[in-house]
Design an enzyme around this catalytic site. Structure first.
Site, PDB file in Angstrom:
ATOM      1  N   GLY A  58      27.576  36.411  44.719  1.00 35.11           N
ATOM      2  CA  GLY A  58      26.834  36.464  45.980  1.00 35.11           C
ATOM      3  C   GLY A  58      26.051  35.186  46.169  1.00 35.11           C
ATOM      4  O   GLY A  58      25.822  34.458  45.197  1.00 35.11           O
ATOM      5  N   CYS A  85      29.318  36.196  38.100  1.00 36.85           N
ATOM      6  CA  CYS A  85      28.426  35.224  38.738  1.00 36.85           C
ATOM      7  C   CYS A  85      27.077  35.869  39.100  1.00 36.85           C
ATOM      8  O   CYS A  85      26.302  36.177  38.214  1.00 36.85           O
ATOM      9  CB  CYS A  85      29.107  34.607  39.947  1.00 36.85           C
ATOM     10  SG  CYS A  85      28.310  33.093  40.463  1.00 36.85           S
ATOM     11  N   TYR A  86      26.807  36.136  40.357  1.00 40.05           N
ATOM     12  CA  TYR A  86      25.523  36.785  40.704  1.00 40.05           C
ATOM     13  C   TYR A  86      25.390  38.128  39.984  1.00 40.05           C
ATOM     14  O   TYR A  86      24.320  38.478  39.481  1.00 40.05           O
ATOM     15  CB  TYR A  86      25.441  36.979  42.227  1.00 40.05           C
ATOM     16  CG  TYR A  86      24.178  37.655  42.683  1.00 40.05           C
ATOM     17  CD1 TYR A  86      22.984  36.944  42.800  1.00 40.05           C
ATOM     18  CD2 TYR A  86      24.163  39.027  42.976  1.00 40.05           C
ATOM     19  CE1 TYR A  86      21.810  37.566  43.203  1.00 40.05           C
ATOM     20  CE2 TYR A  86      22.992  39.657  43.386  1.00 40.05           C
ATOM     21  CZ  TYR A  86      21.817  38.916  43.492  1.00 40.05           C
ATOM     22  OH  TYR A  86      20.670  39.547  43.898  1.00 40.05           O
ATOM     23  N   HIS A 172      34.356  32.790  37.791  1.00 43.98           N
ATOM     24  CA  HIS A 172      35.091  33.663  38.720  1.00 43.98           C
ATOM     25  C   HIS A 172      36.535  33.864  38.245  1.00 43.98           C
ATOM     26  O   HIS A 172      37.389  33.030  38.540  1.00 43.98           O
ATOM     27  CB  HIS A 172      35.112  33.036  40.123  1.00 43.98           C
ATOM     28  CG  HIS A 172      33.789  33.060  40.797  1.00 43.98           C
ATOM     29  ND1 HIS A 172      33.380  34.104  41.591  1.00 43.98           N
ATOM     30  CD2 HIS A 172      32.764  32.175  40.797  1.00 43.98           C
ATOM     31  CE1 HIS A 172      32.168  33.854  42.059  1.00 43.98           C
ATOM     32  NE2 HIS A 172      31.774  32.691  41.588  1.00 43.98           N
ATOM     33  N   GLU A 174      38.627  35.857  39.433  1.00 40.37           N
ATOM     34  CA  GLU A 174      39.482  36.212  40.573  1.00 40.37           C
ATOM     35  C   GLU A 174      40.100  35.000  41.253  1.00 40.37           C
ATOM     36  O   GLU A 174      41.053  35.125  42.025  1.00 40.37           O
ATOM     37  CB  GLU A 174      38.676  37.042  41.578  1.00 40.37           C
ATOM     38  CG  GLU A 174      37.582  36.315  42.341  1.00 40.37           C
ATOM     39  CD  GLU A 174      36.241  36.240  41.605  1.00 40.37           C
ATOM     40  OE1 GLU A 174      36.233  36.361  40.367  1.00 40.37           O
ATOM     41  OE2 GLU A 174      35.210  36.037  42.263  1.00 40.37           O
ATOM     42  N   ASP A 230      52.091  47.616  60.721  1.00 46.99           N
ATOM     43  CA  ASP A 230      51.207  48.747  60.418  1.00 46.99           C
ATOM     44  C   ASP A 230      51.634  50.018  61.150  1.00 46.99           C
ATOM     45  O   ASP A 230      51.832  51.070  60.530  1.00 46.99           O
ATOM     46  CB  ASP A 230      49.752  48.417  60.767  1.00 46.99           C
ATOM     47  CG  ASP A 230      49.237  47.195  60.035  1.00 46.99           C
ATOM     48  OD1 ASP A 230      49.856  46.845  59.012  1.00 46.99           O
ATOM     49  OD2 ASP A 230      48.244  46.600  60.476  1.00 46.99           O
ATOM     50  N   LYS A 368      47.331  44.515  53.572  1.00 46.02           N
ATOM     51  CA  LYS A 368      48.533  44.179  54.340  1.00 46.02           C
ATOM     52  C   LYS A 368      49.782  44.026  53.456  1.00 46.02           C
ATOM     53  O   LYS A 368      50.843  44.538  53.781  1.00 46.02           O
ATOM     54  CB  LYS A 368      48.282  42.868  55.098  1.00 46.02           C
ATOM     55  CG  LYS A 368      49.250  42.610  56.215  1.00 46.02           C
ATOM     56  CD  LYS A 368      48.883  43.480  57.378  1.00 46.02           C
ATOM     57  CE  LYS A 368      49.502  43.057  58.673  1.00 46.02           C
ATOM     58  NZ  LYS A 368      48.871  43.788  59.783  1.00 46.02           N
TER      59      LYS A 368
END
Ligand code: XMP
Length: 512
Positions: A58, A85-86, A172, A174, A230, A368
């Site tokens: 964050g 992180c945060y 991070h 990710e 969708d 998606k």
């Protein structure tokens, strides 16, 4: 039951990426408010079995007055907890460690020294390349924690609780620049949280069909089918569950691309043998748009006309349920108060309120690319499963100024040429959208030795990951040349083609 990891969103820009990475490991993951209480976590267990929590990064500092906090009781749950992180700093701060603001930012790819390659760090080497972006730093951990990694500037780059399943990483995992990111998440979800890896699209289809059957039973449902991935996937999935009790309504607005209405009719009524209702409303839309130049008015008129038509058809069908192709990013709260980006919705709103039907949203938990996977599993053609986004108001917002039948015809032809040439050059996969816009200005040209005074087509070809920001694509000149030559040769009303060199921001993707 499906195992689940909840991601507490402290406003970090990579929050969605964390949930994606977890799902890539076949474990279901959802993003939740950082203020989620321990009690609310327990409630989640009715739908998914929560096995772990990830506290995201964050933008704030733990010492800021309004910095986001979380329910400390979460640390006492018998769950795997991973702070990033945060999140890493906040756990350290709550647990009595020392967190200090640092003047110097550690930013970008960083070498981290792994002191103990265990738990979430199992299988990592002595040093690893990780991606960092922080200024606050954890300097010391309390007794019941041990340091698992450090960097040149950060003494506590990773820690773990000595008895509980609580971990923190300053970097991070990710982000793709962290080379062993996947391994770290794999360790966390499988070794620490003991997740089952039971989030697979094959099972999703089976499970969804069962749920839809249970919910709708032998009653009737209706869906507005646009031909996008969708609504198409939601329609086929629901039809698989309730057969012809689902009526798929396709409204031909006259603002679709070349051959699109015919293609959709053929696909759903023939190939999928669905209870398909084709509504030819071309005249109605064009009449409603007569004399209108303002983009917002066009959007509003198209939306309202659509709702009115759909309402008429739905009443006639006498349905009890409305099926919608809402997907996870559409319904996730546009962040918590700490998220700074807000996603605007473009879909035809107002349907549920007007119709007063019960809503069924079989894709509400999917991203998606997961929807595309389900679409493929259901046998939908690539043309639909990998379809590029196309706006609800269709070609009307690609004709700048008044929407006349003639203008729609011109932009439709130009659009088809762009599509064909991009496909021929095999560039489609790397692009978010590629289309033509008809401009209302006329300029002088010379065609066949004759002076002409005709309209201009602008080409809009962009790359993007979510449509929120975009770059104009650096298409090879020879492809642009072919598109331009074909448009001026094949469409007599056009004597000039220009390429739009604007990123988003400051431009939007569509011109209106
Ligand atoms: P903009 O033009 O806002 O577009 O940069 C971002 C993405 O949204 C699509 N778009 C729409 N989609 N109804 C839709 O369903 C709309 O009114 C609408 N306006 C824009 C656009 O094609 C792009 O992918």
């Amino acid at each position: 039951m499906i195992d689940c990891i909840l991601v507490l969103d402290f406003g970090g820009q990579y929050c969605h990426l964390i949930a994606r990475r977890i799902r890539e490991l076949d474990v279901y993951s959802e993003i939740v408010s950082p203020e989620i209480s321990a009690k609310k976590v327990a409630e989640y267990n009715k739908k998914y079995r929560v096995k772990g929590l990830i506290l995201s990064g964050g933008p704030q500092s733990v010492y800021e007055k309004n910095a986001p906090r979380f329910d400390r009781d979460l640390l006492n749950l018998d769950l795997g907890i991973l702070g990033l992180c945060y999140g890493h700093q906040l756990i350290a701060y709550y647990e009595g460690g020392v967190v200090e603001p640092k003047e110097k930012k550690e930013y970008g790819t960083t070498k981290v020294f792994i002191d103990k390659a265990k738990d979430t760090l199992e299988g990592l080497g002595k040093t690893e390349k990780v991606w960092m972006s922080h200024s606050d730093t954890v300097l010391k951990m309390p007794e019941n924690y041990e340091i698992l990694a450090h960097t040149e500037n950060t003494p506590v780059a990773a820690y773990g609780h000595r008895r509980k399943m609580i971990y923190g990483l300053q970097w991070h995992p990710e982000v793709i620049h962290t080379e062993k990111g996947r391994k770290i998440f794999e360790n966390f979800v499988y070794k620490i949280c003991k997740c089952g890896g039971n989030w697979v699209m094959k099972d999703f289809v089976k499970e969804s069909v069962r749920k839809i059957k249970g919910r709708i039973g032998s009653k009737k449902a209706v869906i507005a089918l646009s031909g996008g991935v969708d609504s198409s996937t939601a329609a086929v999935l629901t039809a698989k569950a309730i057969g012809e009790n689902l009526v798929a309504v396709f409204v031909d607005t006259g603002l679709m691309r070349k051959n699109e209405p015919e293609y959709i009719k053929e696909t759903f009524s023939r190939k999928f043998d669905m209870n398909f209702r084709f509504v030819d409303a071309k005249e109605r839309f064009l009449n409603a748009l007569k004399g209108i130049e303002d983009p917002e008015k066009k959007r509003k008129i198209i939306g309202e006309t659509f709702i009115r038509i759909f309402e008429e058809v739905a009443k006639e069908i006498d349905a009890d349920f409305l099926v919608q192709g809402t997907i996870y990013p559409d319904r996730i709260e546009s962040g918590t108060q700490y998220t700074f980006t807000i996603k605007s919705h473009h879909n035809v709103g107002g349907l549920p309120d007007v119709l007063g039907l019960e809503i069924v949203e079989p894709l509400e938990d999917l991203y998606k690319d997961e929807v595309r996977e389900v679409a493929k599993k259901l046998g939908l053609p690539d043309e639909i499963a990998y379809r590029h986004p196309f706006p609800g108001p269709g070609l009307a917002i690609r004709v700048i100024g008044e929407v006349t039948p003639e203008a729609v015809r011109i932009v439709r032809e130009a659009d088809a040429i762009v599509k064909e040439e991009i496909k021929k050059a095999k560039l489609g996969k790397g692009l978010w959208q590629f289309f033509a816009v008809l401009l209302p200005i006329k300029t002088v040209g010379v065609q066949g030795d004759v002076r002409t005074y005709r309209n201009t087509i602008a080409l809009r070809i962009v790359q993007s990951t979510d449509g929120m920001t975009a770059n104009f694509a650096k298409i090879p000149y020879n492809v642009l040349e072919r598109i331009s030559t074909r448009i001026t040769n094949e469409i007599p009303e056009i004597n000039r083609v220009v390429y739009d060199l604007t990123h988003k921001p400051p431009g939007t993707i569509e011109w209106e």
